[in-house]
Design an enzyme around this catalytic site. Structure first.
Site, PDB file in Angstrom:
ATOM      1  N   SER A 308       0.835  -1.202   0.000  1.00  0.00           N
ATOM      2  CA  SER A 308       0.000   0.000   0.000  1.00  0.00           C
ATOM      3  C   SER A 308       0.876   1.261   0.000  1.00  0.00           C
ATOM      4  CB  SER A 308      -0.957  -0.018   1.192  1.00  0.00           C
ATOM      5  OG  SER A 308      -1.907   1.014   1.107  1.00  0.00           O
ATOM      6  N   ASP A 373     -10.356  -4.721  -4.541  1.00  0.00           N
ATOM      7  CA  ASP A 373      -9.815  -3.659  -3.695  1.00  0.00           C
ATOM      8  C   ASP A 373     -10.656  -2.398  -3.860  1.00  0.00           C
ATOM      9  OD1 ASP A 373      -8.254  -1.685  -2.422  1.00  0.00           O
ATOM     10  OD2 ASP A 373      -6.381  -2.683  -2.954  1.00  0.00           O
ATOM     11  N   HIS A 404      -8.159  -4.869  -0.195  1.00  0.00           N
ATOM     12  CA  HIS A 404      -6.906  -4.154   0.023  1.00  0.00           C
ATOM     13  C   HIS A 404      -6.048  -4.772   1.121  1.00  0.00           C
ATOM     14  CE1 HIS A 404      -4.334  -0.665  -0.511  1.00  0.00           C
ATOM     15  NE2 HIS A 404      -4.329  -0.445   0.799  1.00  0.00           N
TER      16      HIS A 404
END
Length: 429
Positions: A308, A373, A404
């Site tokens: 991320s 996601d 995610h």
């Protein structure tokens, strides 16, 4: 906070102007949300082996008598200094970090986590998680009601914490204090075993800011280490810390036969400093230097792993270090502002331009992204994979029915480890 709503946009522009048009200030308010309280602590061990009392960053009187003698940090964090591209990487070429100021735990932290896996009832864990969720909801409510005031208060709190933490870490460094990792078992539950050693370390000081960075090294037993043993340098997501990631790191080291070094960004957990885009670059460079100097000895045995927001510092470093061994991007984004809007009207506030940097990478790249996601769409991962130089591409993994943060949850952890193992082995082919 949602960056798409009018109050949030107004607050961001207010903060941008108030900070002297610093996109770092915007990034700090929009992107970085350290777990509060952290999901771990570092137990402080004096040079003579005595356990030192815990220190509260907010309550300690650092100006008073018993804490005198700690030097001021070299520079208070400054939003107005050079931008990230002018922050030269020339210091990375020499690896001149002074390892004497980066203290590892002498006791190896009882590597299998057994001392830390005290039995905690499920009821206690549920209560701790409930308290954390209530705190997050309260924070979100404050941001929605008065985002400008909330951002300002948070910024001031982080700066005060950074100043205090810098003094504490400088004093501990001077006194030869070492550390032991203590995870928040009440929240995390029982952690997986690890047969090697886990070393808690504070790396620093960073030469510009005086910041020390907290890290954990999951190190294989000496008998399993070969000249080709890899070390994963793991940059975690924006709402995690090394405590939250401790279970996954132990599993990666154990199953991939790799060392793993995971660290906290400035302003996270036991690290000093303030969470800003620019500081994540300084953090990853500092930790990378220490890793090559003290663990791998060769850059080609280092695999950069960015999850991320961690894709930002990982792409940054990979684009500047031609000899790094590999790059894994887990739920990455093309750039920070592109997550909020495809429009380039706010490009002046953009951060972590991964889509530009990935084109300069010279190592094998493995992209992982969940097809469901909702936070960072899978199209970000696909765009990054498409931009990787052809000779550096490895087969991506577009994970069906995953979002995610859950790619490694449940039975999918098996396929995750299999694909990671295949990638790691391919680096020596």
């Amino acid at each position: 906070m949602c960056g798409c709503c009018p109050p949030a946009i107004t607050a961001l522009f207010y903060l941008w102007v108030r900070s002297g048009f610093s996109k770092d200030a915007v990034a700090g308010a929009l992107v970085f949300f350290p777990p509060d309280p952290p999901l771990y602590k570092f137990k402080r061990i004096a040079a003579n082996g005595d356990v030192l009392p815990d220190i509260d960053d907010e309550d300690e009187d650092l100006e008073g008598g018993k804490h005198c003698g700690a030097e001021e940090s070299k520079n208070e964090e400054d939003d107005h200094d050079d931008d990230d591209d002018s922050d030269s990487d020339s210091d990375l070429g020499t690896f001149e970090i002074d390892t004497r100021s980066s203290h590892q735990a002498n006791n190896n932290n009882d590597a299998n986590h057994s001392n830390n896996n005290q039995k905690v009832s499920a009821e206690v864990r549920r209560e701790r998680r409930k308290q954390r969720e209530e705190a997050r909801q309260k924070q979100r409510q404050e941001y929605s009601q008065d985002p400008i005031a909330a951002m300002t208060e948070r910024s001031n709190k982080l700066r005060l914490r950074a100043k205090r933490r810098s003094k504490i870490d400088a004093r501990d460094d001077k006194n030869g204090v070492t550390y032991q990792f203590v995870p928040d078992i009440a929240t995390l539950g029982t952690l997986p075993s690890f047969h090697g050693t886990i070393q808690a370390v504070k790396i620093g000081p960073q030469k510009r800011t005086g910041t020390y960075i907290a890290a954990l090294l999951y190190k294989l037993p000496d008998r399993e280490i070969t000249p080709n043993t890899k070390t994963i340098l793991y940059s975690h997501g924006n709402a995690a810390d090394v405590g939250a990631m401790s279970g996954l790191q132990a599993m990666l080291a154990k199953n991939l036969k790799c060392n793993v070094l995971v660290y906290d960004y400035s302003g996270y957990g036991e690290s000093g400093g303030i969470p800003m885009e620019k500081n994540t670059y300084r953090d990853v460079k500092l930790v990378y230097e220490w890793l090559v100097q003290n663990v791998t000895k060769h850059e080609h045995n280092v695999i950069l792993y960015g999850q991320s927001v961690g894709s930002g510092p990982s792409c940054y470093l990979a684009s500047r270090r031609s000899n790094v061994g590999g790059l894994v991007l887990h739920s990455p984004f093309t750039s920070g502002m592109r997550v909020l809007t495809p429009s380039r009207a706010m490009a002046c506030l953009d951060i972590f331009p991964n889509i530009d940097r990935i084109k300069k990478v010279k190592c094998p790249v493995f992209v992982i992204h969940g097809q469901k996601d909702q936070e960072v769409g899978v199209e970000h991962g696909m765009a990054l994979h498409a931009a990787v130089p052809e000779d550096c591409k490895r087969d991506p993994w577009w994970v069906r029915d995953k979002g995610h943060n859950d790619i490694c949850d449940g039975p999918d952890i098996v396929e995750y480890m299999q694909r990671m193992s295949k990638y790691v082995k391919s680096l020596d082919e």
